[in-house]
Design a protein around this motif. Structure first.
Motif, mmCIF file in Angstrom:
data_model
loop_
_atom_site.group_PDB
_atom_site.id
_atom_site.type_symbol
_atom_site.label_atom_id
_atom_site.label_comp_id
_atom_site.label_asym_id
_atom_site.label_seq_id
_atom_site.Cartn_x
_atom_site.Cartn_y
_atom_site.Cartn_z
ATOM 1 N N ALA A 1 0.833 -1.204 0.000
ATOM 2 C CA ALA A 1 0.000 0.000 0.000
ATOM 3 C C ALA A 1 0.869 1.256 0.000
ATOM 4 N N LYS A 2 1.961 1.238 0.736
ATOM 5 C CA LYS A 2 2.876 2.383 0.768
ATOM 6 C C LYS A 2 3.500 2.600 -0.609
ATOM 7 N N LEU A 3 3.966 1.509 -1.229
ATOM 8 C CA LEU A 3 4.574 1.625 -2.555
ATOM 9 C C LEU A 3 3.559 2.066 -3.606
ATOM 10 N N LYS A 4 2.317 1.597 -3.469
ATOM 11 C CA LYS A 4 1.258 1.997 -4.406
ATOM 12 C C LYS A 4 0.989 3.485 -4.292
ATOM 13 N N GLY A 5 0.972 4.000 -3.061
ATOM 14 C CA GLY A 5 0.774 5.438 -2.866
ATOM 15 C C GLY A 5 1.905 6.246 -3.487
ATOM 16 N N GLU A 6 3.135 5.791 -3.285
ATOM 17 C CA GLU A 6 4.279 6.473 -3.890
ATOM 18 C C GLU A 6 4.219 6.390 -5.414
ATOM 19 N N TYR A 7 3.808 5.249 -5.947
ATOM 20 C CA TYR A 7 3.690 5.076 -7.394
ATOM 21 C C TYR A 7 2.661 6.041 -7.970
ATOM 22 N N ASP A 8 1.502 6.145 -7.312
ATOM 23 C CA ASP A 8 0.463 7.057 -7.790
ATOM 24 C C ASP A 8 0.939 8.508 -7.741
ATOM 25 N N LEU B 1 4.095 9.569 -7.923
ATOM 26 C CA LEU B 1 5.092 9.760 -8.977
ATOM 27 C C LEU B 1 4.449 9.794 -10.361
ATOM 28 N N LYS B 2 3.432 9.015 -10.553
ATOM 29 C CA LYS B 2 2.733 8.998 -11.836
ATOM 30 C C LYS B 2 2.073 10.351 -12.096
ATOM 31 N N GLU B 3 1.438 10.908 -11.064
ATOM 32 C CA GLU B 3 0.802 12.222 -11.196
ATOM 33 C C GLU B 3 1.855 13.306 -11.422
ATOM 34 N N GLU B 4 2.957 13.218 -10.707
ATOM 35 C CA GLU B 4 4.041 14.189 -10.884
ATOM 36 C C GLU B 4 4.616 14.095 -12.289
ATOM 37 N N ASN B 5 4.748 12.892 -12.804
ATOM 38 C CA ASN B 5 5.232 12.693 -14.165
ATOM 39 C C ASN B 5 4.271 13.323 -15.171
ATOM 40 N N ARG B 6 2.981 13.184 -14.934
ATOM 41 C CA ARG B 6 1.984 13.779 -15.831
ATOM 42 C C ARG B 6 2.107 15.302 -15.826
#
Length: 92
Positions: free
Chosen positions: A58-65, A67-72
């Motif tokens: 869950a922690k990694l999923k939150g970080e992934y989301d 980073l994905k938004e920041e990348n966008r």
């Protein structure tokens, strides 16, 4: 009076003998507790490992989301800058 009480005490011991706990009973109880612990420990251990793994996921999923938004946002900013550069290059 004491003869009557002595007779009653003897009669009581014959009718209702006192059951004392012996070593075998103690060993059976210990063996039962050991088997219960042996059966429950793996279940508790596995549940705990699943909990910690899911917490990490869950922690990694939150970080992934995040980073994905920041990348966008960075891609949108880069596209905006690229568009401005193309327009400014054509003007000068």
């Amino acid at each position: 009076m004491s003869e009557k009480t002595d007779l009653l005490e003897e009669l009581d011991t014959v009718i209702n003998p006192k059951k004392e706990l012996d070593l075998n009973y103690f060993l059976y109880v210990l063996l039962g507790v050991f088997f219960i612990v042996a059966l429950l420990f793996p279940k508790i251990y596995i549940q705990q490992q699943i909990y910690f793994a899911s917490r990490d996921i869950a922690k990694l999923k939150g970080e992934y989301d995040t980073l994905k938004e920041e990348n966008r946002l960075i891609r949108a900013s880069a596209e905006s800058i690229r568009f401005k550069n193309q327009i400014l290059d054509t003007l000068f």
